[in-house]
Write an enzyme that holds these catalytic residues in place. Sequence first.
Site, PDB file in Angstrom:
ATOM      1  N   TYR A 165       4.522 -13.103 -29.342  1.00 43.25           N
ATOM      2  CA  TYR A 165       4.399 -14.564 -29.154  1.00 43.25           C
ATOM      3  C   TYR A 165       5.084 -15.308 -30.294  1.00 43.25           C
ATOM      4  O   TYR A 165       5.809 -16.280 -30.078  1.00 43.25           O
ATOM      5  CB  TYR A 165       2.915 -14.927 -29.072  1.00 43.25           C
ATOM      6  CG  TYR A 165       2.637 -16.389 -28.733  1.00 43.25           C
ATOM      7  CD1 TYR A 165       2.761 -16.849 -27.426  1.00 43.25           C
ATOM      8  CD2 TYR A 165       2.248 -17.295 -29.717  1.00 43.25           C
ATOM      9  CE1 TYR A 165       2.506 -18.180 -27.100  1.00 43.25           C
ATOM     10  CE2 TYR A 165       1.996 -18.624 -29.416  1.00 43.25           C
ATOM     11  CZ  TYR A 165       2.113 -19.061 -28.105  1.00 43.25           C
ATOM     12  OH  TYR A 165       1.860 -20.380 -27.801  1.00 43.25           O
ATOM     13  N   LYS A 169       8.197 -17.913 -29.975  1.00 45.69           N
ATOM     14  CA  LYS A 169       8.100 -19.323 -30.361  1.00 45.69           C
ATOM     15  C   LYS A 169       9.024 -19.660 -31.541  1.00 45.69           C
ATOM     16  O   LYS A 169       9.480 -20.802 -31.667  1.00 45.69           O
ATOM     17  CB  LYS A 169       6.645 -19.681 -30.680  1.00 45.69           C
ATOM     18  CG  LYS A 169       5.753 -19.715 -29.429  1.00 45.69           C
ATOM     19  CD  LYS A 169       6.286 -20.713 -28.399  1.00 45.69           C
ATOM     20  CE  LYS A 169       5.334 -20.927 -27.230  1.00 45.69           C
ATOM     21  NZ  LYS A 169       5.908 -21.857 -26.225  1.00 45.69           N
TER      22      LYS A 169
HETATM   23  N1  LIG Z   1      -2.780 -24.554 -25.868  1.00 47.22           N
HETATM   24  C1  LIG Z   1      -2.451 -24.396 -27.143  1.00 47.22           C
HETATM   25  O1  LIG Z   1      -3.309 -24.349 -28.034  1.00 47.22           O
HETATM   26  C2  LIG Z   1      -1.005 -24.281 -27.538  1.00 47.22           C
HETATM   27  C3  LIG Z   1      -0.701 -24.153 -28.898  1.00 47.22           C
HETATM   28  C4  LIG Z   1       0.623 -24.062 -29.300  1.00 47.22           C
HETATM   29  C5  LIG Z   1       1.631 -24.094 -28.354  1.00 47.22           C
HETATM   30  N2  LIG Z   1       1.303 -24.210 -27.038  1.00 47.22           N
HETATM   31  C6  LIG Z   1       2.406 -24.213 -26.067  1.00 47.22           C
HETATM   32  O2  LIG Z   1       2.287 -25.337 -25.200  1.00 47.22           O
HETATM   33  C7  LIG Z   1       2.741 -24.983 -23.891  1.00 47.22           C
HETATM   34  C8  LIG Z   1       1.635 -25.224 -22.861  1.00 47.22           C
HETATM   35  O3  LIG Z   1       0.483 -24.492 -23.229  1.00 47.22           O
HETATM   36  P1  LIG Z   1      -0.841 -24.498 -22.329  1.00 47.22           P
HETATM   37  O4  LIG Z   1      -1.956 -24.067 -23.207  1.00 47.22           O
HETATM   38  O5  LIG Z   1      -0.948 -25.790 -21.595  1.00 47.22           O
HETATM   39  O6  LIG Z   1      -0.480 -23.285 -21.309  1.00 47.22           O
HETATM   40  P2  LIG Z   1      -1.160 -22.901 -19.901  1.00 47.22           P
HETATM   41  O7  LIG Z   1      -1.156 -21.405 -19.830  1.00 47.22           O
HETATM   42  O8  LIG Z   1      -2.449 -23.623 -19.710  1.00 47.22           O
HETATM   43  O9  LIG Z   1      -0.114 -23.455 -18.826  1.00 47.22           O
HETATM   44  C9  LIG Z   1       1.136 -22.870 -18.678  1.00 47.22           C
HETATM   45  C10 LIG Z   1       1.653 -23.192 -17.288  1.00 47.22           C
HETATM   46  O10 LIG Z   1       2.906 -22.506 -17.144  1.00 47.22           O
HETATM   47  C11 LIG Z   1       2.962 -21.953 -15.852  1.00 47.22           C
HETATM   48  N3  LIG Z   1       3.906 -20.839 -15.808  1.00 47.22           N
HETATM   49  C12 LIG Z   1       3.698 -19.554 -16.213  1.00 47.22           C
HETATM   50  N4  LIG Z   1       4.775 -18.813 -15.963  1.00 47.22           N
HETATM   51  C13 LIG Z   1       5.704 -19.638 -15.396  1.00 47.22           C
HETATM   52  C14 LIG Z   1       7.014 -19.437 -14.911  1.00 47.22           C
HETATM   53  N5  LIG Z   1       7.604 -18.236 -14.941  1.00 47.22           N
HETATM   54  N6  LIG Z   1       7.685 -20.514 -14.388  1.00 47.22           N
HETATM   55  C15 LIG Z   1       7.093 -21.734 -14.327  1.00 47.22           C
HETATM   56  N7  LIG Z   1       5.834 -21.976 -14.762  1.00 47.22           N
HETATM   57  C16 LIG Z   1       5.156 -20.934 -15.295  1.00 47.22           C
HETATM   58  C17 LIG Z   1       1.526 -21.502 -15.590  1.00 47.22           C
HETATM   59  O11 LIG Z   1       1.296 -21.276 -14.195  1.00 47.22           O
HETATM   60  C18 LIG Z   1       0.741 -22.672 -16.161  1.00 47.22           C
HETATM   61  O12 LIG Z   1       0.520 -23.682 -15.200  1.00 47.22           O
HETATM   62  C19 LIG Z   1       3.172 -23.518 -23.981  1.00 47.22           C
HETATM   63  O13 LIG Z   1       4.547 -23.438 -24.232  1.00 47.22           O
HETATM   64  C20 LIG Z   1       2.381 -23.000 -25.160  1.00 47.22           C
HETATM   65  O14 LIG Z   1       2.952 -21.851 -25.745  1.00 47.22           O
HETATM   66  C21 LIG Z   1       0.017 -24.292 -26.603  1.00 47.22           C
END
Ligand SMILES: NC(=O)c1ccc[n+]([C@@H]2O[C@H](COP(=O)([O-])OP(=O)(O)OC[C@H]3O[C@@H](n4cnc5c(N)ncnc54)[C@H](O)[C@@H]3O)[C@@H](O)[C@H]2O)c1
Length: 261
Positions: A165, A169
């Site tokens: 991961y 990132k």
């Molecule tokens: N939640 C956190 O604490 C956090 C922290 C740092 C970074 N992020 C980043 O923010 C972004 C969103 O995070 P989140 O927690 O809302 O994630 P999440 O897992 O809740 O949502 C991700 C979405 O992406 C979709 N997805 C997965 N594979 C896919 C594909 N091949 N094509 C299209 N869509 C696809 C999933 O179906 C889902 O709806 C991500 O890039 C994550 O790495 C999140």
Amino acid sequence: MTTHTTAPVAQRLSGTVCVVTGAARGIGLAIAERFAAEGGRIACFDVGAARLEATVAGLVARGIEARGYLADVGRRDAVADAFDAVERDFGAPVGVLVNNAVWARFQPLEEVDEESVGRMFDVGLKGLIWTTQAVASQMKRRGGGAIVNLSSTSALQALTHSIAYAAMKAGVLGLTRASAVELSPHGIRVNAIVPGMVGTPASVGKFDEATVTARLAAMPLGRFGEPREIASVAAFLASDDSRYVQGAEIVADGGWTIATR
Ligand SMILES: NC(=O)c1ccc[n+]([C@@H]2O[C@H](COP(=O)([O-])OP(=O)(O)OC[C@H]3O[C@@H](n4cnc5c(N)ncnc54)[C@H](O)[C@@H]3O)[C@@H](O)[C@H]2O)c1
């Protein structure tokens, strides 16, 4: 104390076609909602058919111009087809892209397997190349645009069981800078958001109580972020308010990384 403005938001994206990947839930959904509140016309990309359909139906029921596209961002051909469909359906080229979709697995080094790493990089790293490639041709014809990539504080600080991961990132940050330089002559800006811990089903919900307590104690602001707090940063980077910001990364983590590094 947490306070949120209830003032009406500006209309900074008025009439702009905005693609948000992974928009069916979590941060992606919050970004879609925020962009719509700022006048954007929303194209949601996701892979979960039922969830995507329900999410888009919910947005449309609230009077938002939104369409869903079942598109696996890890597949170059599917991405190209989806962007063609968006331009056809909305009758205008895409002006804003948010690369938010992720597929993540956190594993100790000895358990890291080829399939998981492949999927993680396909969706969260290679996928950004395919979407950037597809949207760039539309933005060039349009005379400019803004791309916002979601990285993570895992790119900046080490957490256990996050080797793949963290690599993905950190790669997002390099890709952001390289595409910003390459696309600058076309008026296309590319920037990254670096969120810390945000309360979504994919994050806080997965951790046990001890981990949540320890992480909270490490947050200078004393709480996890909310999806809409990442969405407001995305709206800034997508809008002309950030027109001199290029290839940058904005950390939105409640101070987590400055306190622990
Ligand atoms: N939640 C956190 O604490 C956090 C922290 C740092 C970074 N992020 C980043 O923010 C972004 C969103 O995070 P989140 O927690 O809302 O994630 P999440 O897992 O809740 O949502 C991700 C979405 O992406 C979709 N997805 C997965 N594979 C896919 C594909 N091949 N094509 C299209 N869509 C696809 C999933 O179906 C889902 O709806 C991500 O890039 C994550 O790495 C999140």
